[in-house]
Design an enzyme around this catalytic site. Structure first.
Site, PDB file in Angstrom:
ATOM      1  N   GLY A   1       0.813  -1.196   0.000  1.00  0.00           N
ATOM      2  CA  GLY A   1       0.000   0.000   0.000  1.00  0.00           C
ATOM      3  C   GLY A   1       0.854   1.257   0.000  1.00  0.00           C
ATOM      4  N   SER A   2       0.353   2.320  -0.613  1.00  0.00           N
ATOM      5  CA  SER A   2       1.029   3.609  -0.536  1.00  0.00           C
ATOM      6  C   SER A   2       0.778   4.217   0.842  1.00  0.00           C
ATOM      7  CB  SER A   2       0.500   4.541  -1.622  1.00  0.00           C
ATOM      8  OG  SER A   2       0.872   4.054  -2.895  1.00  0.00           O
ATOM      9  N   GLY A   3       1.502   5.304   1.130  1.00  0.00           N
ATOM     10  CA  GLY A   3       1.322   5.959   2.420  1.00  0.00           C
ATOM     11  C   GLY A   3       2.470   5.688   3.378  1.00  0.00           C
ATOM     12  N   HIS A   4       3.448   4.850   2.929  1.00  0.00           N
ATOM     13  CA  HIS A   4       4.603   4.526   3.779  1.00  0.00           C
ATOM     14  C   HIS A   4       5.883   5.146   3.236  1.00  0.00           C
ATOM     15  CE1 HIS A   4       1.811   1.777   5.502  1.00  0.00           C
ATOM     16  NE2 HIS A   4       1.744   1.039   4.418  1.00  0.00           N
TER      17      HIS A   4
ATOM     18  N   HIS B   1      -0.263   0.778   9.247  1.00  0.00           N
ATOM     19  CA  HIS B   1      -1.446   1.072   8.439  1.00  0.00           C
ATOM     20  C   HIS B   1      -2.508   1.794   9.247  1.00  0.00           C
ATOM     21  CE1 HIS B   1       0.400  -2.239   6.194  1.00  0.00           C
ATOM     22  NE2 HIS B   1       0.009  -1.525   5.169  1.00  0.00           N
TER      23      HIS B   1
ATOM     24  N   LYS C   1       5.753  -7.669   2.558  1.00  0.00           N
ATOM     25  CA  LYS C   1       5.474  -7.486   3.979  1.00  0.00           C
ATOM     26  C   LYS C   1       4.292  -8.383   4.365  1.00  0.00           C
ATOM     27  CE  LYS C   1       4.885  -2.968   3.947  1.00  0.00           C
ATOM     28  NZ  LYS C   1       4.784  -2.889   2.485  1.00  0.00           N
TER      29      LYS C   1
ATOM     30  N   ASP D   1      -1.247  -8.159   0.916  1.00  0.00           N
ATOM     31  CA  ASP D   1       0.025  -8.197   0.184  1.00  0.00           C
ATOM     32  C   ASP D   1       0.401  -9.628  -0.165  1.00  0.00           C
ATOM     33  OD1 ASP D   1       0.458  -5.454   0.168  1.00  0.00           O
ATOM     34  OD2 ASP D   1       1.517  -5.454   2.060  1.00  0.00           O
TER      35      ASP D   1
END
Lengths: 331, 209
Positions: free
Chosen positions: A54-57, A219, A105, A110
Site C-alpha cells: 500500500g502507498s502511504g509509507h 497502516h 510485507k 500483500d
C-alpha cells in the site's frame, strides 16, 4: 482533514508523477498500473528485486528504487496492496532472464496479491520467488492471528538484498540472503497520534493528549495496548525490551540500530530517541555497529516511531555498506 | 423462472449500487478494526464491474461471473480483491456454460464461491471474516434449493442468513486479517468483510424481486 492534495482518489498517481519529475536520473514511473522502475532496468544477468504494498509509507518502497536496492516498486492505493496484474507488470518490465525476487510485507492482502502474481508469472516460465518480511514483535506469531507484520525491517532487507543483486548474486542466493536477514531483524513501534487516510478523511484512531499506542503497525491499525504517555526514556525502553527479548539479542551481539519516524515525528525527537536507544543497548552490552535514523517506513501523518534491530555478521555488514543510490538512501 | 445472464448483470448492477451507497459505512467499520480502506476498495472494484458490463456484457451467467472476477482481482487490491475475485471465479466455474440457472445452480455457485474464499484466505467460521456471513448463507441456500426453491427464494434466504451472520461477528475476536492484530479489542464491531458480503447478497436478492 487538511492535506496538500487535489482529488483524494488521485493521490497515488499524482504523487508518482511528481516523484518522476523529481528523480528522472534514478527512476521512471507508470500510473496504470502504478509502477516505479529503475531508470536503467531491465539489467541483463541481474535478479529483478521487486517490493511494494500500500502507498502511504513513503519513502517505502518507491524511494528505494535505484542502484544497489530495488529494481521496481509496486505501490497500491493508500494502505491497500497492489493487484496481481500490477505486480506482474513490474516483473515483466524488469525481469531479464535471471528471475525475480519479491519482498513482501506480511499482510493478508500483500501476501495474497504477490503470491498470485508469482504463480501467474511462474506459469509463463519466469522464475519468481517471494520472501515474506515479518519483523514486528508486537504481534504474537500464532495460528490465531495473520502472523507478525512486516514493518521497518523491510528497509534493511531491501538494502542488503539489493546489494547482493548489484554484486550479481543469483536468484537462489538472493533469496537465501533475504531469508537470513528476515530471520535476524526485529521491530516494534509506538504511535502518538493516528494517521489520516485521504479517502477516509478522519484519523484511523484517536488518542488522548496523555495516551500512546504501543505496538502500532504501519497502516493505522491500532496497536495492542494503550498506555499513559511516558518520557522518551520510558517509551524507548518499552520498544527495545521486547525486541531484545525476542530474538534474543544478547551482550556481545553486533547490531544495526534503525530508529524510524512514522511520518510526523520530527528529527529532533527521533535523534533524541536514538540516543536513548544507543545508551540502553550499550548498558546491555549490545554493540551498535551500523545506524540508520530517519523517516523511512512511515504511516502517512502519524506521529510516532519504531525501533528495528538487525543482528549483523561480516557479510551482512559489507552488503549494508555497499554503495546505494536511490531517492531516499544514498552512500 | 431461471436466472439468465441478464438477471446476473442486473444483480451485479444492484450490488455496485449498494456498495456505493454503503461505501462510507464500510470505510468506518474498517477504520475501527482494520485500515479504513474496505469501502473505498469495494466501491472502486464494483464501479469497474459496472462500467465493464456497460461495454462488454457476456452472454452466459458463468461468463458474466468470470468477467466480474477478473475485474475485481485487477481493481480492488488489498485482501478483498483476491478473496472476492476468487469467490466469483469459483462461482463461474460451478455454473459452467449454462444459459439459465435454477435454484440448485445458484446454491452450488454460492457453495463454490465460499470454498474459494476459504481456500485462499484460510479462514474458518468464527474468525470474524466474510466467511461468517458466507457459511450461513450457503447453508440456507443449499437447504432451500434442496426443497425445490427457485433462484429468487434461494437468494432471499441466503441474503437473510448472511445479514444475521454478519451481525454475529460483532462480539467475536478477529483471528484473520488486519483486525487480528487488535486481539480482544476487535470485539464489539461488525467485520467489514462480512458486512459487505451481506450487503451484496441482499442487493442480488432484491434485484430479483
Amino acid at each position: 482533514m487538511k492535506k496538500i492534495i487535489n482529488d483524494p482518489a488521485a493521490v497515488v498517481g499524482d504523487a508518482l508523477r511528481g516523484m518522476a519529475a523529481a528523480h528522472p536520473e534514478l527512476l521512471r514511473v507508470r500510473t496504470d498500473p502504478a509502477l516505479i522502475v529503475r531508470a536503467d532496468a531491465p539489467l541483463a544477468g541481474r535478479v529483478a528485486l521487486i517490493s511494494g504494498g500500500g502507498s502511504g509509507h513513503e519513502p517505502l518502497h518507491g524511494g528505494f528504487v535505484g542502484r544497489g536496492m530495488l529494481t521496481a516498486a509496486v505501490p497500491g492505493a493508500v494502505f491497500t496492496s497492489p493487484t496481481p496484474d500490477a505486480v506482474q507488470a513490474a516483473i515483466a518490465e524488469t525481469e531479464a532472464g535471471a528471475g525475480a525476487l519479491l519482498l513482501v510485507k506480511n499482510y493478508t492482502g500483500d501476501v495474497l496479491n504477490f503470491e498470485t502474481a508469482a504463480e501467474l508469472a511462474g506459469l509463463e516460465g519466469t522464475d519468481v520467488r517471494a520472501v515474506i518480511v515479518d519483523d514486528d514483535v508486537a504481534v504474537k506469531d500464532s495460528t490465531h492471528t495473520a502472523g507478525r507484520r512486516g514493518v521497518g525491517g523491510t528497509v534493511l532487507v531491501e538494502k542488503i538484498v539489493g546489494a547482493a543483486v548489484e554484486r550479481g548474486v543469483d536468484l537462489a542466493g538472493c533469496e537465501a540472503i533475504a531469508r537470513r536477514v528476515v530471520g535476524r531483524v526485529r521491530s516494534m513501534g509506538v504511535a502518538l497520534t493516528g494517521p489520516t487516510v485521504p479517502h477516509a478523511g478522519s484519523p484511523s484512531f484517536t488518542l488522548g493528549d496523555d495516551e500512546v499506542e504501543i505496538g502500532i503497525g504501519i497502516h493505522g491499525e491500532p496497536g495492542r495496548e494503550r498506555i499513559p504517555m511516558e518520557d522518551a526514556d520510558g517509551l524507548v525502553a518499552r520498544l527495545l525490551e521486547p525486541i531484545l527479548a525476542d530474538l534474543p539479542f544478547e551482550a556481545g551481539d553486533e547490531v544495526l540500530l534503525f530508529t524510524n519516524s512514522m511520518g510526523a515525528t520530527p528529527l529532533i525527537e527521533l535523534y533524541l530517541a536514538h540516543g536513548v536507544a544507543e545508551r540502553l543497548l550499550a548498558e546491555r552490552g549490545v554493540r551498535v555497529r551500523r545506524r540508520l535514523v530517519g523517516p523511512y517506513t512511515t504511516s502517512l501523518d502519524m506521529q510516532g516511531m519504531s525501533l528495528t534491530l538487525l543482528k549483523l555478521d561480516d557479510e551482512l555488514t559489507e552488503l549494508w555498506d555497499d554503495p546505494v543510490r536511490t531517492a531516499a538512501l544514498h552512500w | 423462472m431461471g436466472c439468465t445472464a441478464q438477471d446476473v448483470i442486473a444483480a451485479l448492477r444492484a450490488g455496485a449500487a449498494v456498495v456505493a451507497d454503503h461505501r462510507d459505512e464500510l470505510v468506518e467499520l474498517d477504520r475501527v478494526i482494520g485500515d479504513a480502506d474496505h469501502g473505498e476498495n469495494m466501491d472502486r472494484g464494483f464501479r469497474a464491474v459496472a462500467s465493464k458490463l456497460d461495454t462488454a456484457a457476456p452472454e452466459t451467467p458463468g461468463a458474466v461471473l468470470k468477467q466480474v472476477a477478473t475485474t475485481l482481482i485487477s481493481t480492488v487490491g488489498g485482501a478483498s480483491g483476491p478473496l472476492y475475485g476468487t469467490a466469483f471465479l469459483r462461482a463461474a466455474s460451478a455454473v459452467g456454460d449454462a444459459t439459465e440457472l435454477d435454484g440448485m445452480a445458484v446454491a452450488a455457485a454460492l457453495q463454490s464461491g465460499l470454498e474459494g474464499v476459504v481456500a485462499r484466505g484460510r479462514a474458518e467460521p468464527g474468525d470474524k471474516t466474510m466467511v461468517d456471513a458466507l457459511v450461513p448463507a450457503v447453508d440456507a441456500a443449499t437447504a432451500a434449493a434442496a426443497e425445490g426453491a427457485g433462484p429468487d427464494r434461494v437468494l432471499a434466504v441466503a441474503a437473510a442468513a448472511a445479514r444475521t451472520g454478519a451481525e454475529s461477528t460483532e462480539p467475536l475476536v478477529a483471528r484473520k486479517g488486519r483486525a487480528s492484530y487488535l486481539g480482544e479489542r476487535s470485539a464489539g464491531h461488525v467485520d467489514p468483510g462480512a458486512r459487505s458480503t451481506a450487503l451484496l447478497l441482499s442487493a442480488f436478492a432484491e434485484s430479483r424481486s
